[in-house]
Structure formats: C-alpha cells, structure tokens
Design an enzyme around this catalytic site. Structure first.
Site, PDB file in Angstrom:
ATOM      1  N   LYS A 125      36.065  52.005 -88.176  1.00 27.85           N
ATOM      2  CA  LYS A 125      35.454  50.895 -88.376  1.00 27.85           C
ATOM      3  C   LYS A 125      35.167  50.652 -89.820  1.00 27.85           C
ATOM      4  O   LYS A 125      35.061  51.586 -90.599  1.00 27.85           O
ATOM      5  CB  LYS A 125      34.005  50.656 -87.796  1.00 27.85           C
ATOM      6  CG  LYS A 125      33.484  49.351 -87.528  1.00 27.85           C
ATOM      7  CD  LYS A 125      34.056  48.578 -86.307  1.00 27.85           C
ATOM      8  CE  LYS A 125      33.814  47.173 -86.388  1.00 27.85           C
ATOM      9  NZ  LYS A 125      34.232  46.666 -85.160  1.00 27.85           N
ATOM     10  N   ASP A 183      36.484  41.392 -87.029  1.00 30.92           N
ATOM     11  CA  ASP A 183      34.984  41.574 -86.436  1.00 30.92           C
ATOM     12  C   ASP A 183      34.219  40.489 -87.220  1.00 30.92           C
ATOM     13  O   ASP A 183      34.826  39.324 -87.433  1.00 30.92           O
ATOM     14  CB  ASP A 183      34.475  43.080 -86.682  1.00 30.92           C
ATOM     15  CG  ASP A 183      33.139  43.282 -86.232  1.00 30.92           C
ATOM     16  OD1 ASP A 183      33.161  43.864 -84.894  1.00 30.92           O
ATOM     17  OD2 ASP A 183      32.224  43.070 -86.510  1.00 30.92           O
TER      18      ASP A 183
HETATM   19  P1  NDP Z   1      32.385  36.126 -85.507  1.00 31.70           P
HETATM   20  O1  NDP Z   1      31.988  36.284 -86.781  1.00 31.70           O
HETATM   21  O2  NDP Z   1      33.432  35.361 -85.118  1.00 31.70           O
HETATM   22  O3  NDP Z   1      30.923  35.320 -84.743  1.00 31.70           O
HETATM   23  C1  NDP Z   1      29.943  35.795 -85.123  1.00 31.70           C
HETATM   24  C2  NDP Z   1      28.713  34.870 -84.299  1.00 31.70           C
HETATM   25  O4  NDP Z   1      27.391  35.698 -84.078  1.00 31.70           O
HETATM   26  C3  NDP Z   1      28.429  33.821 -85.182  1.00 31.70           C
HETATM   27  O5  NDP Z   1      28.041  32.591 -84.268  1.00 31.70           O
HETATM   28  C4  NDP Z   1      27.439  34.133 -85.861  1.00 31.70           C
HETATM   29  O6  NDP Z   1      26.429  33.100 -86.617  1.00 31.70           O
HETATM   30  C5  NDP Z   1      26.555  35.021 -85.092  1.00 31.70           C
HETATM   31  N1  NDP Z   1      25.863  35.956 -85.846  1.00 31.70           N
HETATM   32  C6  NDP Z   1      26.395  36.799 -86.668  1.00 31.70           C
HETATM   33  N2  NDP Z   1      25.145  37.786 -87.234  1.00 31.70           N
HETATM   34  C7  NDP Z   1      24.192  37.387 -86.533  1.00 31.70           C
HETATM   35  C8  NDP Z   1      22.857  37.639 -86.742  1.00 31.70           C
HETATM   36  N3  NDP Z   1      22.557  38.593 -87.673  1.00 31.70           N
HETATM   37  N4  NDP Z   1      21.798  36.996 -85.761  1.00 31.70           N
HETATM   38  C9  NDP Z   1      22.361  35.839 -85.217  1.00 31.70           C
HETATM   39  N5  NDP Z   1      23.494  35.454 -85.190  1.00 31.70           N
HETATM   40  C10 NDP Z   1      24.448  36.132 -85.906  1.00 31.70           C
HETATM   41  O7  NDP Z   1      32.479  37.254 -84.705  1.00 31.70           O
HETATM   42  P2  NDP Z   1      32.987  37.826 -83.650  1.00 31.70           P
HETATM   43  O8  NDP Z   1      32.684  36.812 -82.359  1.00 31.70           O
HETATM   44  O9  NDP Z   1      34.303  38.571 -83.524  1.00 31.70           O
HETATM   45  O10 NDP Z   1      31.749  39.026 -82.950  1.00 31.70           O
HETATM   46  C11 NDP Z   1      30.591  38.846 -82.436  1.00 31.70           C
HETATM   47  C12 NDP Z   1      30.175  40.043 -81.601  1.00 31.70           C
HETATM   48  O11 NDP Z   1      31.081  40.746 -81.037  1.00 31.70           O
HETATM   49  C13 NDP Z   1      30.143  41.254 -82.903  1.00 31.70           C
HETATM   50  O12 NDP Z   1      28.861  42.163 -82.312  1.00 31.70           O
HETATM   51  C14 NDP Z   1      31.327  42.129 -82.767  1.00 31.70           C
HETATM   52  O13 NDP Z   1      31.204  43.420 -83.227  1.00 31.70           O
HETATM   53  C15 NDP Z   1      31.486  42.086 -81.311  1.00 31.70           C
HETATM   54  N6  NDP Z   1      33.025  42.437 -81.032  1.00 31.70           N
HETATM   55  C16 NDP Z   1      33.962  41.457 -81.522  1.00 31.70           C
HETATM   56  C17 NDP Z   1      35.344  41.600 -81.350  1.00 31.70           C
HETATM   57  C18 NDP Z   1      36.545  40.846 -81.526  1.00 31.70           C
HETATM   58  O14 NDP Z   1      37.771  41.084 -81.092  1.00 31.70           O
HETATM   59  N7  NDP Z   1      36.331  39.814 -82.633  1.00 31.70           N
HETATM   60  C19 NDP Z   1      35.644  42.869 -80.496  1.00 31.70           C
HETATM   61  C20 NDP Z   1      34.533  43.531 -80.013  1.00 31.70           C
HETATM   62  C21 NDP Z   1      33.160  43.313 -80.190  1.00 31.70           C
HETATM   63  P3  NDP Z   1      26.749  32.733 -88.182  1.00 31.70           P
HETATM   64  O15 NDP Z   1      27.975  31.939 -88.180  1.00 31.70           O
HETATM   65  O16 NDP Z   1      25.466  31.872 -88.264  1.00 31.70           O
HETATM   66  O17 NDP Z   1      26.572  33.814 -88.907  1.00 31.70           O
END
Ligand code: NDP
Length: 448
Positions: A129, A169
């Site tokens: 990672k 991510d």
């Molecule tokens: P994105 O950046 O596309 O979206 C993240 C979302 O979560 C946004 O809505 C963001 O809001 C919100 N968010 C991020 N940090 C926080 C926080 N500290 N508190 C509250 N809301 C938060 O990321 P992904 O959708 O790709 O990833 C989301 C989760 O899924 C993560 O845990 C990631 O590790 C996991 N994941 C993702 C994969 C992928 O293929 N993308 C694969 C496997 C797991 P804001 O815009 O306000 O920051």
C-alpha cells in the site's frame, strides 16, 4: 473475538514496541492475531517458524519527499509512502491513498490487511500500500498533475509490472492514475501494466471502476441468502459518496434494494424515496462537489452536518464505504437497536473493535473489509492479466469473473470459520483463510 492469549500478547508487545504510535496498524494486527491464534495453537510449525511474527514486519518500506509547485508559484512539500508488505504469493499489489490524514501507521494497516485480502481473491498477488498526505481537494487539475508527476518521479524506481503494481484508493481515481501512468511511461520508456485503474482504451479494464462497490454487493448477496433474505425492498444505508459508495449504491438499486443515505466528510443526506444516483455521479464524479448539493437539488432529501448521525437511520443493511473506524460501539448499538441485519464493509476497517463486538454479540452478520471489498483488487488482478496478454475482455466477462471471485471469497471464509468452530464469524473466517494461504507459501519459500 477470541480474546487475548499469550501468543496474541506477545505479538502485540512486539508490534507496539517496534511501531510506536501507529494505532491503526496495531488494531489491524490485533484482529488478525486474535483470529489466527486458534490456527497457530493447532500447528506447531507456524509458531516455530514465526510465520505471523514475520508477516507483521513489512518486507520493505519507502518514505520519500514529494516537492511540487502550486498555482501561485509557491513550493509545497508532501511526504510519499510505499510499504511493500508481503510478496509470498505474487507481486506487491495495493492502492495509493492521497489524504491529509495519511502517515506511516495508516499505510501499514492498509498494507497489512491487503496481504490477506489479496490471498482471498484466489489471484496471485502479494500485498502492499502507499500514498501521501497530499490533499487533492480544492486543488486545480494542474496542481494535481504536478503533484502526481513529482510523486511518480521517486516511486517509479520501486515499482514494476512484475514487482509492485499500485492502484487507487481514497483521493486517487482515474485522473490521478492517468497522471502517474504518464510520468512512469516517460521515465521508463515502457508501456506496461504497472498501475491498475487505468482508463479504458489505454490498458484499463472494464468493470474496474465499478468493481469494489459491485463486489461488495455480490458478497453481501451471499450473506443475505444465508439469512434467507434478498435485496428486494430492503432499506440500505451507505456511507461515503466516492468510488465504492457510488457503485455499491448502483448495484443495490439494480438488485431491487433502496439506498436512502450517502455522506461525505462534511455531512450526510437522507432521501427516503431512494437516492437518485445520476445526481450523485454528476456532483461527485464530474463536478467534484459536496454531497450537500444533492439536497439543494432534490427537495425530497434532507442534509445534516457531521458524519456519524448516518448510522441512526433505520436500515436492513449498512454498507460503511468511507473510511477507517467510522462506526464506533455506540453507532453499532444504534444500528442493532434499529433492526439492522447485516453490515458489509466497503471501506477498510470501518468498524472499531467495539463495534465488531456489538455486531457479533447481537447476531448481526458482519462482512469484513478484507473479504467484502476484495472485488476492487481482484479486478485489478484481472486488469494485470489482460495487460500481460495484451487483450481486453468484454464487460460481461469481467463482471462474471468478479462475481465468481466474490463467491469464492465468501465460500473460503465461511468454510474456514466452520472448520475452527466459529460458524457465522466471517471476520475470523476471512483472517484464517487468508493467513493459511500466505503462511503455506512462506513456509515453502524458506526463511527469507
Ligand atoms: P474516494 O476518495 O472515492 O471516496 C471516499 C469517500 O469517503 C468520500 O465521500 C469522502 O468524503 C469520504 N471520506 C474520506 N475520508 C473520510 C473521513 N475521514 N471521514 C468521513 N468521510 C470520509 O475513495 P474510495 O471510495 O475509493 O474509498 C473508500 C473506502 O473504500 C476506503 O476505506 C478505501 O480504502 C476502501 N477501498 C477502496 C477500494 C477502491 O477500489 N477504490 C478498494 C477497497 C477498499 P470527502 O470527499 O469529504 O473526503
């Protein structure tokens, strides 16, 4: 949870001493150590060869300076990370996270979990990672491009299509992967599958964008089947409104369920008639706006400032898909009281240990991140496969493979839980099944 034993205490003592202050990493290791304790007790070779003790130490970690120039002409300095955790079953594989909260402890928790997740996918990929404390929010496209180019100017020497293959991510989507891929190509003069999540037409795989969200719902379909339920008419709460949340919502809707809430780090929206996903996609994917804007457009929706209240909305299924530790014990209790039957972790480690205990004590089935969100990395492995063959598979073929993989992830986890007398404990099942596969390879390859 099995609670503390001499083995778990020993492991945690080492982890705390060698990785001070890295609380998320400690949390991730404790969960695995507690789950596999029973396996290690049964197999003295695992203890003798210190297999878990070796797994908790990354094979390699790189920390580097990322200088770049903002639109005002000022020099900015961020910190970059790549932790290559375990290559026992294949090249390091795992995403890059760009978020101001990123530090070594977050990257290590994610890298450690990735090792077991990748093993569960049945594809030959190790775990790693990376990321940076850079915040893409509010930056211009050109600033993001300059940052990505600087980040890759160091990272390129550590990665390769057969050594380490990063992906996206939080904060890293198609735009960032594009800028990093361009810089990698310029520096190496090679067009290879060194990053996944590439665009369609230049090495990307169909379904990769949808894969984590779709895969989560495929996995949870199996959970619901075991509960003699399906998605039809089910009320679902999804946190986040990024890549995972959007495509989980899309698949729930396709299967007849109704997602009534989404969030971002500022607050959450509730639309009891069902979230209109086209609006969310435009606001989030095209305009890079805030979820609040949804409520400005749809009078049926209500916006509330702050994130944690989202778990007070009654639902049948909860899909936390934002970030780590977003459901604490109290939120878990509210979900249980409101009749939630199943929780599927789209985000990595979104439930605190207290929340996990609450769900398990109440008989709420918890689909853990390592298993439930493995569809993203699994489809990345399919992208690597297509890149190696210089072929593009059609959408239906990749989607069918994704579904097959999510079924296999579920079956392995359930079988491992059953084997160790932990029926229904998919958290322990995923940890044990992933651990056994990696342990087997590590033992075969000697003490290296
Ligand atoms: P994105 O950046 O596309 O979206 C993240 C979302 O979560 C946004 O809505 C963001 O809001 C919100 N968010 C991020 N940090 C926080 C926080 N500290 N508190 C509250 N809301 C938060 O990321 P992904 O959708 O790709 O990833 C989301 C989760 O899924 C993560 O845990 C990631 O590790 C996991 N994941 C993702 C994969 C992928 O293929 N993308 C694969 C496997 C797991 P804001 O815009 O306000 O920051």
């Amino acid at each position: 949870m099995s609670g503390s034993s001499y083995f778990v205490d020993e492991i945690m003592g080492v982890v705390a001493a060698r990785n001070p202050g890295e609380t998320e990493f400690h949390q991730a290791v404790r969960e695995v150590a507690e789950s596999v304790d029973v396996v290690v007790q049964k197999n003295s070779q695992l203890a003798k060869l210190k297999v878990l003790e070796r797994m908790i130490e990354p094979e390699r970690q790189v920390i580097f300076r990322v200088p770049w120039v903002d639109d005002k002409g000022d020099v900015q300095i961020n910190r970059g990370f790549r932790v290559e955790f375990n290559s026992a079953i294949g090249p390091y594989k795992g995403g890059l996270r760009f978020h101001p909260s990123v530090y070594l402890g977050i990257i290590k928790f994610l890298g450690f979990e990735q090792v077991f997740k990748n093993a569960l996918t049945t594809t030959p990929i190790g775990g790693g990672k990376g990321g940076s404390d850079f915040d893409p929010k509010g930056k211009s496209d050109l600033e993001v491009m300059r940052f990505c180019q600087s980040f890759m100017s160091e990272l390129f020497r550590h990665i390769g299509e057969d050594t380490d293959v990063p992906a996206g991510d939080i904060g890293v989507g198609g735009r960032e992967i594009g800028y990093m891929f361009g810089q990698y190509k310029k520096l190496t003069n090679k067009f290879t599958g060194v990053l996944t999540g590439k665009g369609i037409g230049w090495g990307g795989s169909l379904v990769r964008t949808e894969a984590t969200g779709y895969g989560l719902v495929y996995y949870m379909t199996r959970v619901l089947q075991d509960l003699k339920m399906d998605w039809k008419g089910k009320k679902v709460v999804v946190s986040g409104s990024g890549n995972v949340a959007i495509y989980a919502t899309e698949k729930v809707h396709q299967l007849g369920g109704k997602v009534v809430a989404l969030s971002d780090s500022s607050g959450y929206i509730v639309d009891e008639g069902g979230i209109k996903l086209d609006t969310v996609k435009r606001i989030k994917e095209v305009e890079r706006g805030r979820i609040k804007e949804y409520a400005d457009e749809h009078k049926s929706a209500k916006y509330t400032e702050g994130c944690s209240g989202i778990w007070s909305i009654p639902c049948d299924v909860a899909l936390p898909s934002a970030t780590q530790n977003e459901i604490d014990g109290k939120s878990a209790q509210i979900l249980v009281k409101n009749g939630c039957k199943a929780v599927g972790e789209g985000a990595n480690m979104p439930s605190t240990p207290e929340a996990v205990d609450v769900f398990q004590d109440a008989g709420v089935i918890l689909g853990p991140a390592k298993a439930a969100n493995a569809g993203g990395v699994a489809t990345s492995a399919l992208e690597m496969c297509q890149n190696s063959m210089r072929l593009d598979w059609p959408f239906e073929e990749v989607d069918a493979r994704l579904k097959q993989i999510m079924n296999a992830v579920y079956d392995q986890s359930r079988a491992a839980a059953d084997e160790y007398g932990l029926k229904g404990n998919l958290v322990a099942g995923a940890n044990i099944a992933g651990f056994q596969k990696v342990a087997h390879a590590m033992i075969a390859q000697g003490i290296v």
